[in-house]
Scaffold this motif. Sequence first.
Motif, PDB file in Angstrom:
ATOM      1  N   LEU A 137      13.967  -4.202   0.110  1.00 34.51           N
ATOM      2  CA  LEU A 137      15.209  -3.534  -0.278  1.00 34.51           C
ATOM      3  C   LEU A 137      15.121  -2.041   0.020  1.00 34.51           C
ATOM      4  O   LEU A 137      16.089  -1.425   0.488  1.00 34.51           O
ATOM      5  N   TRP A 138      13.972  -1.441  -0.247  1.00 38.27           N
ATOM      6  CA  TRP A 138      13.761  -0.002  -0.017  1.00 38.27           C
ATOM      7  C   TRP A 138      13.939   0.330   1.465  1.00 38.27           C
ATOM      8  O   TRP A 138      14.621   1.315   1.796  1.00 38.27           O
ATOM      9  N   LYS A 139      13.369  -0.475   2.317  1.00 37.45           N
ATOM     10  CA  LYS A 139      13.441  -0.199   3.771  1.00 37.45           C
ATOM     11  C   LYS A 139      14.853  -0.428   4.300  1.00 37.45           C
ATOM     12  O   LYS A 139      15.260   0.215   5.279  1.00 37.45           O
ATOM     13  N   GLN A 140      15.595  -1.319   3.673  1.00 38.14           N
ATOM     14  CA  GLN A 140      16.966  -1.555   4.096  1.00 38.14           C
ATOM     15  C   GLN A 140      17.868  -0.353   3.808  1.00 38.14           C
ATOM     16  O   GLN A 140      18.946  -0.243   4.392  1.00 38.14           O
ATOM     17  N   ALA A 141      17.411   0.528   2.923  1.00 36.70           N
ATOM     18  CA  ALA A 141      18.206   1.700   2.563  1.00 36.70           C
ATOM     19  C   ALA A 141      17.745   2.963   3.297  1.00 36.70           C
ATOM     20  O   ALA A 141      18.195   4.063   2.974  1.00 36.70           O
ATOM     21  N   LEU A 142      16.879   2.820   4.316  1.00 33.99           N
ATOM     22  CA  LEU A 142      16.419   3.978   5.088  1.00 33.99           C
ATOM     23  C   LEU A 142      17.588   4.645   5.809  1.00 33.99           C
ATOM     24  O   LEU A 142      18.505   3.975   6.298  1.00 33.99           O
ATOM     25  N   LYS A 143      17.542   5.972   5.874  1.00 36.88           N
ATOM     26  CA  LYS A 143      18.559   6.702   6.637  1.00 36.88           C
ATOM     27  C   LYS A 143      18.387   6.403   8.119  1.00 36.88           C
ATOM     28  O   LYS A 143      17.267   6.201   8.607  1.00 36.88           O
ATOM     29  N   PRO A 144      19.491   6.392   8.853  1.00 32.42           N
ATOM     30  CA  PRO A 144      19.377   6.175  10.315  1.00 32.42           C
ATOM     31  C   PRO A 144      18.555   7.279  10.962  1.00 32.42           C
ATOM     32  O   PRO A 144      18.658   8.460  10.583  1.00 32.42           O
ATOM     33  N   ARG A 145      17.730   6.936  11.896  1.00 31.21           N
ATOM     34  CA  ARG A 145      16.892   7.931  12.560  1.00 31.21           C
ATOM     35  C   ARG A 145      17.606   8.524  13.753  1.00 31.21           C
ATOM     36  O   ARG A 145      18.407   7.889  14.383  1.00 31.21           O
ATOM     37  N   THR A 147       0.842  -1.192   0.000  1.00 29.42           N
ATOM     38  CA  THR A 147       0.000   0.000   0.000  1.00 29.42           C
ATOM     39  C   THR A 147       0.884   1.251   0.000  1.00 29.42           C
ATOM     40  O   THR A 147       2.091   1.186   0.258  1.00 29.42           O
ATOM     41  N   TYR A 148       0.252   2.381  -0.247  1.00 30.02           N
ATOM     42  CA  TYR A 148       0.998   3.643  -0.326  1.00 30.02           C
ATOM     43  C   TYR A 148       1.697   3.961   0.995  1.00 30.02           C
ATOM     44  O   TYR A 148       2.840   4.429   1.014  1.00 30.02           O
ATOM     45  N   SER A 149       1.027   3.690   2.097  1.00 34.68           N
ATOM     46  CA  SER A 149       1.596   4.001   3.419  1.00 34.68           C
ATOM     47  C   SER A 149       2.786   3.104   3.754  1.00 34.68           C
ATOM     48  O   SER A 149       3.579   3.429   4.644  1.00 34.68           O
ATOM     49  N   ASP A 150       2.919   1.980   3.052  1.00 29.52           N
ATOM     50  CA  ASP A 150       4.054   1.084   3.297  1.00 29.52           C
ATOM     51  C   ASP A 150       5.364   1.667   2.769  1.00 29.52           C
ATOM     52  O   ASP A 150       6.449   1.253   3.196  1.00 29.52           O
ATOM     53  N   ILE A 151       5.270   2.612   1.829  1.00 27.71           N
ATOM     54  CA  ILE A 151       6.446   3.079   1.097  1.00 27.71           C
ATOM     55  C   ILE A 151       6.964   4.369   1.719  1.00 27.71           C
ATOM     56  O   ILE A 151       6.300   5.410   1.688  1.00 27.71           O
ATOM     57  N   ASP A 152       8.148   4.310   2.295  1.00 27.29           N
ATOM     58  CA  ASP A 152       8.752   5.508   2.884  1.00 27.29           C
ATOM     59  C   ASP A 152       9.092   6.508   1.786  1.00 27.29           C
ATOM     60  O   ASP A 152       9.474   6.138   0.667  1.00 27.29           O
ATOM     61  N   HIS A 153       8.975   7.792   2.142  1.00 25.28           N
ATOM     62  CA  HIS A 153       9.266   8.855   1.186  1.00 25.28           C
ATOM     63  C   HIS A 153      10.710   8.750   0.699  1.00 25.28           C
ATOM     64  O   HIS A 153      11.612   8.419   1.480  1.00 25.28           O
ATOM     65  N   PRO A 154      10.952   9.011  -0.589  1.00 24.20           N
ATOM     66  CA  PRO A 154      12.316   8.930  -1.127  1.00 24.20           C
ATOM     67  C   PRO A 154      13.324   9.794  -0.369  1.00 24.20           C
ATOM     68  O   PRO A 154      14.520   9.461  -0.332  1.00 24.20           O
ATOM     69  N   ASP A 155      12.873  10.893   0.250  1.00 23.78           N
ATOM     70  CA  ASP A 155      13.792  11.731   1.021  1.00 23.78           C
ATOM     71  C   ASP A 155      14.344  11.009   2.247  1.00 23.78           C
ATOM     72  O   ASP A 155      15.382  11.413   2.793  1.00 23.78           O
ATOM     73  N   LYS A 156      13.649   9.977   2.689  1.00 18.53           N
ATOM     74  CA  LYS A 156      14.109   9.221   3.854  1.00 18.53           C
ATOM     75  C   LYS A 156      15.102   8.118   3.484  1.00 18.53           C
ATOM     76  O   LYS A 156      15.606   7.417   4.364  1.00 18.53           O
ATOM     77  N   ILE A 157      15.365   7.993   2.198  1.00 13.60           N
ATOM     78  CA  ILE A 157      16.223   6.915   1.715  1.00 13.60           C
ATOM     79  C   ILE A 157      17.650   7.415   1.516  1.00 13.60           C
ATOM     80  O   ILE A 157      17.876   8.485   0.951  1.00 13.60           O
ATOM     81  N   ASP A 158      18.605   6.639   1.978  1.00 11.98           N
ATOM     82  CA  ASP A 158      20.018   6.910   1.717  1.00 11.98           C
ATOM     83  C   ASP A 158      20.314   6.414   0.299  1.00 11.98           C
ATOM     84  O   ASP A 158      20.385   5.210   0.062  1.00 11.98           O
ATOM     85  N   GLN A 159      20.453   7.343  -0.629  1.00  6.34           N
ATOM     86  CA  GLN A 159      20.571   6.970  -2.033  1.00  6.34           C
ATOM     87  C   GLN A 159      21.834   6.157  -2.313  1.00  6.34           C
ATOM     88  O   GLN A 159      21.824   5.251  -3.149  1.00  6.34           O
TER      89      GLN A 159
END
Length: 274
Positions: free
Chosen positions: A266-274, A160-172
């Motif tokens: 894979l997307w969530k594994q690339a999240l920036k540290p909080r 779902t849409y809410s499952d997907i973190d915003h691209p700004d939160k991703i460490d590219q």
Amino acid sequence: MSHLVPLSMPEAIYSLCQCQLTLDATESLDYLETQLNIYSLLALYQHYFPTEWKASQASIYPPTDVDCHSPRELEFIVLIYTHLFPLSHWTVETAYEQRLHSIPITTMGIDWTMDGEIEHLKDGWQLLLPFSHDGHRWLDDIDPEGSEWFDSEFAIYGITYSDIDHPDKIDQKELKRQCHQSNTPLKFLPIALRLLDHETKNVWLDEYANDYYYQPYSTSLPWSKASIDLLTRKWQQADRMLNCATNLIDWLEADLKPHAQILLKLWKQALKPR
């Protein structure tokens, strides 16, 4: 023309046109620009396709007036889009009716910004929209319709849409590292997202179309060897990128539910540290 007497009707008409008086500076400039266009196209034809040039029986003279391309010039334009880089159908059709004073560049990328275009995207591209900056921004701008539309399309596949973190939160950088280590077409995810965001730094892929066909005020380049070399090289790069993205889209759609979950993980594994 090494002889004094024209040998054909097109040649005679062309010769007479050269004798017309120009009335002002604007007409003079138009005349010179047209002559430059004619000579440029014929010289470029000889340079890029010498074999075809030598074998051609097409006339180098326009059939009616100099505002139209000659059959030999039209041969060259056809050779360009069959061997070097794409030209839109609109461009080719226009070339048979009026002179192209520059090389029109038609977007060959993934353009989903026009009305109704999202509906024509393949499912794989629709799935990737919220993973891209532009796609996520667009879906947010039409909230709640954007998220509702996405959920109506993909909730049945477990995403779902809410499952997907915003691209700004991703460490590219981390995302690229994760993708490059993948033994699946997910390694092409960064390329696909750059295509959606129109950030490939490629002239064929980053333009936004104003219509389905080339428009008179779209980007264009002059008829020159430098332009053709650039556009040919950039199209080769663009074609490789599009093929990579197609491999990813085909892989996603081959088994959408499990592959969407792999993508999300894979997307969530690339999240920036909080």
